[in-house]
Scaffold this motif. Structure first.
Motif, PDB file in Angstrom:
ATOM      1  N   UNK A  78       0.828  -1.207   0.000  1.00 38.56           N
ATOM      2  CA  UNK A  78       0.000   0.000   0.000  1.00 38.56           C
ATOM      3  C   UNK A  78       0.863   1.258   0.000  1.00 38.56           C
ATOM      4  N   UNK A  79       1.911   1.260   0.809  1.00 38.32           N
ATOM      5  CA  UNK A  79       2.812   2.413   0.845  1.00 38.32           C
ATOM      6  C   UNK A  79       3.490   2.602  -0.512  1.00 38.32           C
ATOM      7  N   UNK A  80       3.909   1.536  -1.110  1.00 38.25           N
ATOM      8  CA  UNK A  80       4.569   1.605  -2.413  1.00 38.25           C
ATOM      9  C   UNK A  80       3.608   2.149  -3.463  1.00 38.25           C
ATOM     10  N   UNK A  81       2.377   1.668  -3.458  1.00 36.62           N
ATOM     11  CA  UNK A  81       1.374   2.153  -4.411  1.00 36.62           C
ATOM     12  C   UNK A  81       1.074   3.628  -4.152  1.00 36.62           C
TER      13      UNK A  81
ATOM     14  N   UNK B 116       1.660   6.615  -6.811  1.00 36.20           N
ATOM     15  CA  UNK B 116       0.579   7.509  -7.244  1.00 36.20           C
ATOM     16  C   UNK B 116       0.976   8.965  -7.020  1.00 36.20           C
ATOM     17  N   UNK B 117       1.546   9.265  -5.862  1.00 34.48           N
ATOM     18  CA  UNK B 117       1.983  10.628  -5.565  1.00 34.48           C
ATOM     19  C   UNK B 117       3.072  11.065  -6.541  1.00 34.48           C
ATOM     20  N   UNK B 118       4.017  10.166  -6.811  1.00 31.65           N
ATOM     21  CA  UNK B 118       5.089  10.459  -7.763  1.00 31.65           C
ATOM     22  C   UNK B 118       4.523  10.679  -9.163  1.00 31.65           C
ATOM     23  N   UNK B 119       3.575   9.856  -9.582  1.00 34.62           N
ATOM     24  CA  UNK B 119       2.947  10.019 -10.900  1.00 34.62           C
ATOM     25  C   UNK B 119       2.207  11.360 -10.979  1.00 34.62           C
ATOM     26  N   UNK B 120       1.497  11.739  -9.914  1.00 32.07           N
ATOM     27  CA  UNK B 120       0.805  13.035  -9.892  1.00 32.07           C
ATOM     28  C   UNK B 120       1.793  14.189  -9.964  1.00 32.07           C
TER      29      UNK B 120
END
Length: 182
Positions: free
Chosen positions: A4-7, A11-15
């Motif tokens: 979950x932390x990795x996902x 997601x934050x990095x992609x945003x």
């Protein structure tokens, strides 16, 4: 829990990457718009159909006209124009930009625009543009002051444009002995 932390981090990095790319695209569009607005001839030199060069040192203006996709001198003599010289002139006009615009406090006389060195009258396919008046050189001698028509705004144009606008009739005239297109 590690997944979950990795996902979440992904997601934050992609945003963050998406926001950065969006901002870069917006900045590039703004820069492109700014450059387009600073052009002397917004439509580009391909739209120019006639040019008239009036110099303070000459009584007769030089008039060039595009007739059947060929440039011709129509004043002070009627003759063919040197296509390469005219292309160079048009390229300089196309590349010219209004730099450091300002509104002078005391009028335009101190910039040589009350009696311009050169006045350029440009006609495009859409009609005649306000005349471009070129005045005195800037103190560092790399540019000249200019303005359109009676506009209060003064701007600076590069000396390379001023040099090419100083072309003589002899330089603009077709020099071929037998002007035949093959």
């Amino acid at each position: 829990m590690n997944a979950r932390k990795t996902i979440a981090i992904a997601v934050i990095l992609a945003l963050a990457i998406g926001a950065y790319l969006f901002d870069q695209g917006r900045r590039e569009r703004n820069e492109e718009t700014r450059l387009q607005e600073s052009r002397l001839v917004a439509a580009g030199s391909d739209s120019i159909v006639s040019l008239q060069l009036e110099r303070r040192t000459s009584d007769e203006p030089i008039h060039l006209e595009k007739i059947d996709d060929r440039w011709r001198l129509t004043q002070p003599v009627a003759d063919g124009a040197d296509e390469q010289t005219v292309r160079d002139l048009l390229r300089q006009i196309d590349q010219a930009r209004r730099q450091t615009p300002f509104v002078p406090r005391g009028g335009v006389a101190e910039y040589g625009l009350d009696e311009p060195t050169v006045t350029v009258r440009i006609t495009t396919v859409d009609g005649e543009l306000p005349p471009l008046h070129i005045g005195d050189r800037t103190p560092d001698d790399t540019a000249s002051y200019a303005r359109f028509g009676d506009d209060r705004e003064v701007f600076v144009v590069d000396r390379s444009l001023v040099r090419v606008l100083g072309s003589t009739v002899l330089q603009l005239r077709d020099k071929r002995l037998l002007p035949v297109d093959i």
